[in-house]
Design a protein around this motif. Structure first.
Motif, PDB file in Angstrom:
ATOM      1  N   SER A 102       5.588  40.544 -19.100  1.00 61.98           N
ATOM      2  CA  SER A 102       4.893  41.646 -19.751  1.00 61.98           C
ATOM      3  C   SER A 102       3.424  41.643 -19.348  1.00 61.98           C
ATOM      4  O   SER A 102       2.891  40.647 -18.850  1.00 61.98           O
ATOM      5  N   LEU A 103       2.754  42.773 -19.576  1.00 62.61           N
ATOM      6  CA  LEU A 103       1.317  42.843 -19.329  1.00 62.61           C
ATOM      7  C   LEU A 103       0.563  41.805 -20.153  1.00 62.61           C
ATOM      8  O   LEU A 103      -0.416  41.221 -19.704  1.00 62.61           O
ATOM      9  N   HIS A 104       1.033  41.585 -21.375  1.00 56.33           N
ATOM     10  CA  HIS A 104       0.381  40.591 -22.228  1.00 56.33           C
ATOM     11  C   HIS A 104       0.509  39.196 -21.625  1.00 56.33           C
ATOM     12  O   HIS A 104      -0.458  38.412 -21.638  1.00 56.33           O
ATOM     13  N   ASP A 105       1.688  38.870 -21.091  1.00 59.21           N
ATOM     14  CA  ASP A 105       1.880  37.571 -20.442  1.00 59.21           C
ATOM     15  C   ASP A 105       0.912  37.397 -19.280  1.00 59.21           C
ATOM     16  O   ASP A 105       0.301  36.332 -19.104  1.00 59.21           O
ATOM     17  N   VAL A 106       0.793  38.447 -18.470  1.00 56.66           N
ATOM     18  CA  VAL A 106      -0.087  38.376 -17.304  1.00 56.66           C
ATOM     19  C   VAL A 106      -1.539  38.245 -17.742  1.00 56.66           C
ATOM     20  O   VAL A 106      -2.318  37.485 -17.154  1.00 56.66           O
ATOM     21  N   LEU A 107      -1.929  38.977 -18.785  1.00 59.89           N
ATOM     22  CA  LEU A 107      -3.300  38.893 -19.300  1.00 59.89           C
ATOM     23  C   LEU A 107      -3.629  37.473 -19.725  1.00 59.89           C
ATOM     24  O   LEU A 107      -4.669  36.921 -19.335  1.00 59.89           O
ATOM     25  N   GLU A 108      -2.752  36.863 -20.517  1.00 61.93           N
ATOM     26  CA  GLU A 108      -3.027  35.516 -21.012  1.00 61.93           C
ATOM     27  C   GLU A 108      -3.063  34.503 -19.867  1.00 61.93           C
ATOM     28  O   GLU A 108      -3.853  33.558 -19.886  1.00 61.93           O
ATOM     29  N   ALA A 109      -2.196  34.711 -18.866  1.00 64.83           N
ATOM     30  CA  ALA A 109      -2.210  33.816 -17.702  1.00 64.83           C
ATOM     31  C   ALA A 109      -3.527  33.954 -16.938  1.00 64.83           C
ATOM     32  O   ALA A 109      -4.126  32.957 -16.510  1.00 64.83           O
ATOM     33  N   ARG A 110      -3.997  35.203 -16.765  1.00 63.31           N
ATOM     34  CA  ARG A 110      -5.280  35.426 -16.083  1.00 63.31           C
ATOM     35  C   ARG A 110      -6.420  34.751 -16.834  1.00 63.31           C
ATOM     36  O   ARG A 110      -7.295  34.126 -16.231  1.00 63.31           O
ATOM     37  N   VAL A 111      -6.427  34.893 -18.152  1.00 64.12           N
ATOM     38  CA  VAL A 111      -7.500  34.297 -18.951  1.00 64.12           C
ATOM     39  C   VAL A 111      -7.539  32.784 -18.749  1.00 64.12           C
ATOM     40  O   VAL A 111      -8.600  32.198 -18.487  1.00 64.12           O
ATOM     41  N   LEU A 112      -6.385  32.143 -18.851  1.00 64.47           N
ATOM     42  CA  LEU A 112      -6.334  30.686 -18.687  1.00 64.47           C
ATOM     43  C   LEU A 112      -6.782  30.261 -17.294  1.00 64.47           C
ATOM     44  O   LEU A 112      -7.598  29.339 -17.130  1.00 64.47           O
ATOM     45  N   ARG A 115     -10.673  31.262 -16.625  1.00 61.17           N
ATOM     46  CA  ARG A 115     -11.573  30.380 -17.368  1.00 61.17           C
ATOM     47  C   ARG A 115     -11.717  29.055 -16.630  1.00 61.17           C
ATOM     48  O   ARG A 115     -12.822  28.545 -16.433  1.00 61.17           O
ATOM     49  N   SER A 116     -10.584  28.506 -16.222  1.00 63.36           N
ATOM     50  CA  SER A 116     -10.592  27.243 -15.491  1.00 63.36           C
ATOM     51  C   SER A 116     -11.327  27.372 -14.159  1.00 63.36           C
ATOM     52  O   SER A 116     -12.117  26.499 -13.785  1.00 63.36           O
ATOM     53  N   SER A 117     -11.093  28.489 -13.450  1.00 64.46           N
ATOM     54  CA  SER A 117     -11.708  28.689 -12.141  1.00 64.46           C
ATOM     55  C   SER A 117     -13.227  28.770 -12.238  1.00 64.46           C
ATOM     56  O   SER A 117     -13.947  28.105 -11.485  1.00 64.46           O
ATOM     57  N   PHE A 118     -13.726  29.595 -13.152  1.00 58.21           N
ATOM     58  CA  PHE A 118     -15.176  29.768 -13.263  1.00 58.21           C
ATOM     59  C   PHE A 118     -15.851  28.501 -13.788  1.00 58.21           C
ATOM     60  O   PHE A 118     -16.957  28.157 -13.357  1.00 58.21           O
ATOM     61  N   GLU A 119     -15.179  27.809 -14.694  1.00 60.25           N
ATOM     62  CA  GLU A 119     -15.739  26.559 -15.209  1.00 60.25           C
ATOM     63  C   GLU A 119     -15.847  25.524 -14.086  1.00 60.25           C
ATOM     64  O   GLU A 119     -16.880  24.860 -13.929  1.00 60.25           O
ATOM     65  N   ALA A 218     -21.105  25.903 -16.966  1.00 58.64           N
ATOM     66  CA  ALA A 218     -19.649  26.015 -16.901  1.00 58.64           C
ATOM     67  C   ALA A 218     -19.056  26.702 -18.120  1.00 58.64           C
ATOM     68  O   ALA A 218     -18.223  27.613 -17.999  1.00 58.64           O
ATOM     69  N   ALA A 219     -19.454  26.290 -19.313  1.00 55.83           N
ATOM     70  CA  ALA A 219     -18.873  26.863 -20.526  1.00 55.83           C
ATOM     71  C   ALA A 219     -19.220  28.349 -20.645  1.00 55.83           C
ATOM     72  O   ALA A 219     -18.371  29.177 -21.005  1.00 55.83           O
ATOM     73  N   GLY A 220     -20.472  28.697 -20.335  1.00 55.55           N
ATOM     74  CA  GLY A 220     -20.882  30.095 -20.400  1.00 55.55           C
ATOM     75  C   GLY A 220     -20.127  30.955 -19.405  1.00 55.55           C
ATOM     76  O   GLY A 220     -19.732  32.089 -19.717  1.00 55.55           O
ATOM     77  N   ALA A 221     -19.910  30.419 -18.200  1.00 60.45           N
ATOM     78  CA  ALA A 221     -19.167  31.163 -17.177  1.00 60.45           C
ATOM     79  C   ALA A 221     -17.730  31.379 -17.620  1.00 60.45           C
ATOM     80  O   ALA A 221     -17.164  32.467 -17.435  1.00 60.45           O
ATOM     81  N   ALA A 222     -17.116  30.360 -18.200  1.00 63.83           N
ATOM     82  CA  ALA A 222     -15.727  30.485 -18.670  1.00 63.83           C
ATOM     83  C   ALA A 222     -15.615  31.527 -19.779  1.00 63.83           C
ATOM     84  O   ALA A 222     -14.691  32.358 -19.782  1.00 63.83           O
ATOM     85  N   ASP A 223     -16.557  31.507 -20.733  1.00 62.77           N
ATOM     86  CA  ASP A 223     -16.511  32.454 -21.845  1.00 62.77           C
ATOM     87  C   ASP A 223     -16.698  33.890 -21.360  1.00 62.77           C
ATOM     88  O   ASP A 223     -15.983  34.802 -21.795  1.00 62.77           O
ATOM     89  N   LEU A 224     -17.655  34.103 -20.443  1.00 64.99           N
ATOM     90  CA  LEU A 224     -17.871  35.456 -19.938  1.00 64.99           C
ATOM     91  C   LEU A 224     -16.688  35.922 -19.101  1.00 64.99           C
ATOM     92  O   LEU A 224     -16.312  37.097 -19.150  1.00 64.99           O
ATOM     93  N   ALA A 225     -16.083  35.009 -18.352  1.00 61.76           N
ATOM     94  CA  ALA A 225     -14.898  35.376 -17.562  1.00 61.76           C
ATOM     95  C   ALA A 225     -13.792  35.887 -18.477  1.00 61.76           C
ATOM     96  O   ALA A 225     -13.127  36.886 -18.176  1.00 61.76           O
ATOM     97  N   GLU A 226     -13.605  35.227 -19.607  1.00 61.40           N
ATOM     98  CA  GLU A 226     -12.571  35.679 -20.541  1.00 61.40           C
ATOM     99  C   GLU A 226     -12.907  37.056 -21.104  1.00 61.40           C
ATOM    100  O   GLU A 226     -12.028  37.935 -21.167  1.00 61.40           O
ATOM    101  N   ARG A 230     -10.555  40.329 -20.512  1.00 65.62           N
ATOM    102  CA  ARG A 230      -9.955  40.992 -21.676  1.00 65.62           C
ATOM    103  C   ARG A 230     -10.492  42.419 -21.830  1.00 65.62           C
ATOM    104  O   ARG A 230      -9.848  43.243 -22.482  1.00 65.62           O
ATOM    105  N   GLY A 231     -11.618  42.722 -21.219  1.00 67.81           N
ATOM    106  CA  GLY A 231     -12.157  44.068 -21.290  1.00 67.81           C
ATOM    107  C   GLY A 231     -11.240  45.082 -20.649  1.00 67.81           C
ATOM    108  O   GLY A 231     -10.491  45.789 -21.332  1.00 67.81           O
ATOM    109  N   LEU A 232     -11.247  45.148 -19.318  1.00 68.76           N
ATOM    110  CA  LEU A 232     -10.425  46.147 -18.617  1.00 68.76           C
ATOM    111  C   LEU A 232      -8.941  45.841 -18.733  1.00 68.76           C
ATOM    112  O   LEU A 232      -8.135  46.713 -19.060  1.00 68.76           O
ATOM    113  N   HIS A 233      -8.559  44.573 -18.484  1.00 70.29           N
ATOM    114  CA  HIS A 233      -7.135  44.227 -18.533  1.00 70.29           C
ATOM    115  C   HIS A 233      -6.606  44.416 -19.960  1.00 70.29           C
ATOM    116  O   HIS A 233      -5.475  44.849 -20.167  1.00 70.29           O
TER     117      HIS A 233
END
Length: 243
Positions: A102-112, A115-119, A218-226, A230-233
């Motif tokens: 589902s789109l929701h599944d993909v959204l949550e996967a992207r967030v995880l 967040r890890s990538s930017f951190e 790192a923490a700030g980058a992860a939070d902003l990435a999320e 979550r904005g457009l997606h």
């Protein structure tokens, strides 16, 4: 007590060829860069027809394990490669289109993943990668950039950050997940009431993300990435496309 017999599972010939090649990869006998013998030599050794061999090689090429060069010469033939990004992205995009996720599944996967990538990028990204990301941000800020061009640079920005994190698997998964929703994101951007304002807002996030990564926050980058994802997606999940 009588014995209960079950039908044995039959494998098609090309599946047996696949299994044979996979076993040699698992055993370390075949590595990235190695060439397979020519079809006219390999088919009789395996005891199969050349058509069955070609079918197995096509499967391996589709999943990004093998590249086949037709013709003759030093570059001709089949060679083992490591190229999971495109293959995994194509596979995930098809399964997403078929409703496996589902789109929701993909959204949550992207967030995880992001967040890890930017951190991690804030801790490990090489300067050259961040300079390349800067050029992508500048490209997205060009006056008159269209939706398709922006979406392409946007995708490359997120994938580049994932690659700069130092984790190859995270990079591959991030690329695959982002590619799986590229058509939907493109349609969402095309439907924006004010494309110029939307592009400026999205790219302001990109610039801020890059600044946080450069500063090692790192923490700030992860939070902003999320928040960015979550904005457009998130509007895709909440909108009609979610059905």
């Amino acid at each position: 007590m009588p014995v209960e017999w079950q039908p044995v599972q039959q494998s098609r010939t090309h599946e047996l060829v696949l299994r044979s090649i996979e076993e040699r990869v698992f055993a370390g006998e075949l590595r990235a860069g190695d060439r397979l013998p020519p079809e006219r030599e390999l088919a009789p050794v395996l005891g199969v027809s050349r058509s069955a061999l070609r079918e197995a090689l096509r499967v391996l090429e589709t999943i990004g394990v093998l590249v086949a060069q037709p013709g003759r010469g030093p570059d001709a033939g089949a060679r083992i490669v490591r190229n999971p990004d495109d293959a995994l992205g194509r596979l995930l995009r098809l399964h997403f289109a078929l409703g496996s996720y589902s789109l929701h599944d993909v959204l949550e996967a992207r967030v995880l993943l992001e967040r890890s990538s930017f951190e991690a990028a804030a801790r490990h990204a090489p300067a050259d990668d961040l300079d390349a990301a800067e050029r992508l941000v500048e490209g997205m800020a060009e006056p008159g950039i269209g939706v398709s061009g922006f979406n392409d640079l946007d995708t490359r920005f997120h994938v580049l950050i994932a690659r700069s994190s130092g984790n190859a698997l995270t990079s591959t998964l991030t690329s695959a997940v982002r590619e799986s929703v590229r058509p939907l994101i493109l349609r969402a951007l095309e439907a924006a009431d004010d494309w110029s304002a939307t592009a400026r807002a999205l790219n302001a996030d990109h610039a801020a993300l890059l600044a946080l990564v450069r500063e090692g926050r790192a923490a700030g980058a992860a939070d902003l990435a999320e928040r960015h994802i979550r904005g457009l997606h998130g509007t895709l999940v909440e909108g009609p496309a979610a059905s």
